[in-house]
Write an enzyme that holds these catalytic residues in place. Structure first.
Site, short mmCIF file in Angstrom:
data_model
loop_
_atom_site.label_atom_id
_atom_site.label_comp_id
_atom_site.label_asym_id
_atom_site.label_seq_id
_atom_site.Cartn_x
_atom_site.Cartn_y
_atom_site.Cartn_z
N GLU A 46 -0.17 0.27 -5.48
CA GLU A 46 -1.08 1.30 -4.99
C GLU A 46 -2.40 1.12 -5.73
O GLU A 46 -2.44 1.16 -6.95
CB GLU A 46 -0.50 2.70 -5.23
CG GLU A 46 -1.43 3.84 -4.88
CD GLU A 46 -2.03 3.75 -3.48
OE1 GLU A 46 -1.28 3.61 -2.50
OE2 GLU A 46 -3.28 3.80 -3.37
N CYS A 98 -1.23 2.93 11.44
CA CYS A 98 -1.10 4.07 12.37
C CYS A 98 -2.38 4.19 13.19
O CYS A 98 -2.73 5.26 13.68
CB CYS A 98 -0.76 5.36 11.62
SG CYS A 98 -2.00 5.87 10.42
N GLY A 138 6.75 7.27 1.28
CA GLY A 138 7.76 7.41 2.34
C GLY A 138 8.46 6.09 2.62
O GLY A 138 9.69 6.00 2.61
N LYS A 139 7.64 5.06 2.85
CA LYS A 139 8.23 3.76 3.18
C LYS A 139 8.83 3.10 1.92
O LYS A 139 9.84 2.42 2.00
CB LYS A 139 7.18 2.87 3.83
CG LYS A 139 6.71 3.43 5.17
CD LYS A 139 5.54 2.67 5.75
CE LYS A 139 4.92 3.44 6.90
NZ LYS A 139 4.12 4.61 6.45
N CYS A 160 0.89 -1.18 0.00
CA CYS A 160 0.00 0.00 0.00
C CYS A 160 0.92 1.21 0.00
O CYS A 160 1.16 1.82 1.04
CB CYS A 160 -0.89 -0.02 1.23
SG CYS A 160 -1.71 -1.61 1.49
#
Lengths: 163, 286
Positions: free
Chosen positions: B126, B220, B110-111, B105
């Site tokens: 994605e 998160c 960033g990751k 995903c």
């Protein structure tokens, strides 16, 4: 120049625009693959990997640019590659850098130096004082004249403007 | 601050929810610059950085003269603005230069770009087409050369290969530390719906994992339904086992409600909002 047409990317071998753009800056060969109208720098192992994914690939490796209306539009990543080997450069001071990143043109007061051809119409990579490539432009007034100018074509401020 | 319903939930697990002011954090893109050089360049511009002890290339921004994203160094791709806890999952996955990593995903990247620094290659999935440009933008800005991006839903991905390392930073309900209007948007029903999507992703992606391969699952979210209870389901339904994690955070909760979960879930890491946002990380093996 090596051309990779893997068959899975619906490639067209119409490379003149890409090659002629590169030749404005340096006599180098950049191997690429195409996905639709987009050019990518990707090694063979990455293209082999893409074939195993059984899905549509949006990008593979480093984006080098794309053709729009039969004209090649480079990516900022390609300009960085060219800046390592090209003499066609204009070095700008800090104020010139900031102005350029806000899509403004380069004026006499911004220019710290240049290398390569000075004449109108030449394409120039624009570098800051730390030697980072910040974009490219076209000479609109001879760089050896009293009022040298470089028109902004693409700058790294574009990354923000896209968001 | 937010609904009592959530405050009470967190209290029973030993956390007193309070407003947090998140510190801005960056990750140095070592593909393009060394940490020392970036620190010096930002210092000259009036920025003060402090190394985050539990991260590899992460720095808190202690003093900023203006917006980080307006800096030339940002435009040059010398750093990524990435919240500190969000840098942990890729670190925990610990890819090597031999690994082809699947990032399920991926956007905004960033990751993905963090994984790409160490891995041989990264396959970034994605599902939402409108999130692809941000991902491509960041890959280009950071000059990442070893990543393939696919507009594909992880729930339907069926490649002709398997992966030794997979990151699933699953779509989740988020947490109040990163969204001031979080409680107005969230409900327990919403959280349960998210957990179903998370299970669907895992049910399919497990088929892409090599024997003895590892999945790092993260969210998160602070809600056990999206975290510990998902891991419990992975143990029972997918036959996975939880591995130790050497990272910042508290133990996973093994009795969030009436039912006791698998004891090994203690090995997961739960990060309550404080010096970072909230996060949950699990490392699992087939």
């Amino acid at each position: 120049m090596a051309r990779h047409n893997t068959g899975i990317f619906h490639s067209e071998v119409t490379t003149m625009n890409f090659e002629s753009f590169i030749s404005k800056f340096a006599g180098i060969v950049i191997e690429y693959i195409k996905i639709g109208n987009k050019y990518f720098l990707a090694d063979a192992s990455l293209t082999e990997l893409a074939k195993k994914l059984n899905t549509k690939t949006e990008s593979i490796g480093l984006f080098l640019g794309e053709e729009k209306n039969e004209k090649f539009m480079p990516s900022l990543a390609l300009l960085e590659i060219l800046a390592k080997v090209s003499d066609e450069k204009v070095i700008v001071n800090n104020i010139g850098e900031l102005d350029f990143l806000y899509k403004k043109d380069i004026k006499k007061r911004h220019i710290k130096g240049f290398s390569g051809g000075p004449k109108e119409g030449f394409l120039k990579l624009v570098l800051n004082e730390s030697d980072d490539c910040i974009g490219y432009g076209k000479i609109s007034k001879d760089l050896n004249s009293e009022t040298p100018e470089l028109a902004n074509i693409l700058d790294r401020g574009n990354f923000l403007r896209r968001e | 601050m937010f609904q009592n319903e959530f405050i009470e939930r967190y209290k029973q697990w030993g956390f007193n929810a309070k407003e947090v002011e998140l510190q801005e954090c960056i990750r140095v893109n070592t593909v393009k610059i060394t940490e020392e050089e970036l620190i010096q360049r930002l210092k000259k511009r009036g920025f003060e950085l402090e190394k985050v002890k539990f991260l590899e290339n992460g720095y808190f921004v202690k003093r900023a003269k203006h917006s980080l994203s307006a800096l030339q160094e940002y435009l040059q791709g010398f750093f990524y603005i990435q919240e500190a806890a969000a840098q942990l999952p890729a670190m925990v996955l610990n890819a090597s230069s031999e690994d082809i990593v699947l990032d399920c995903c991926a956007s905004p990247g960033g990751k993905t770009t963090q994984l790409a620094v160490k891995a041989k290659a990264v396959i970034a999935l994605e599902s939402q087409h409108n999130r692809i440009p941000a991902l491509l933008n960041n890959i280009e800005r950071l000059s990442i050369k070893n990543t393939i991006v696919c507009n594909t839903d992880a729930r339907t991905f069926e490649p002709d290969m398997k992966f030794k390392k997979i990151l699933i930073d699953a779509p989740c309900s988020g947490n109040y530390a990163i969204d001031r209007r979080w409680s107005q948007k969230q409900s327990l029903a919403n959280i349960k719906a998210r957990s179903e999507i998370q299970k669907e992703i895992l049910s399919n992606i497990i088929n892409c994992l090599e024997d003895n391969g590892e999945i790092v699952y993260s969210t998160c979210s602070l809600e056990p339904e999206e975290n510990e209870m998902i891991v419990d389901w992975m143990i029972k339904e997918l036959g996975m086992k939880v591995l130790d994690i050497d990272c910042f955070g508290e133990k996973g909760i093994t009795k969030p409600f009436e039912t006791e979960l698998d004891k090994s879930i203690e090995k997961c890491r739960r990060i309550w909002p404080g010096i970072t946002q909230g996060f949950f990380i699990a490392r699992l093996q087939l």
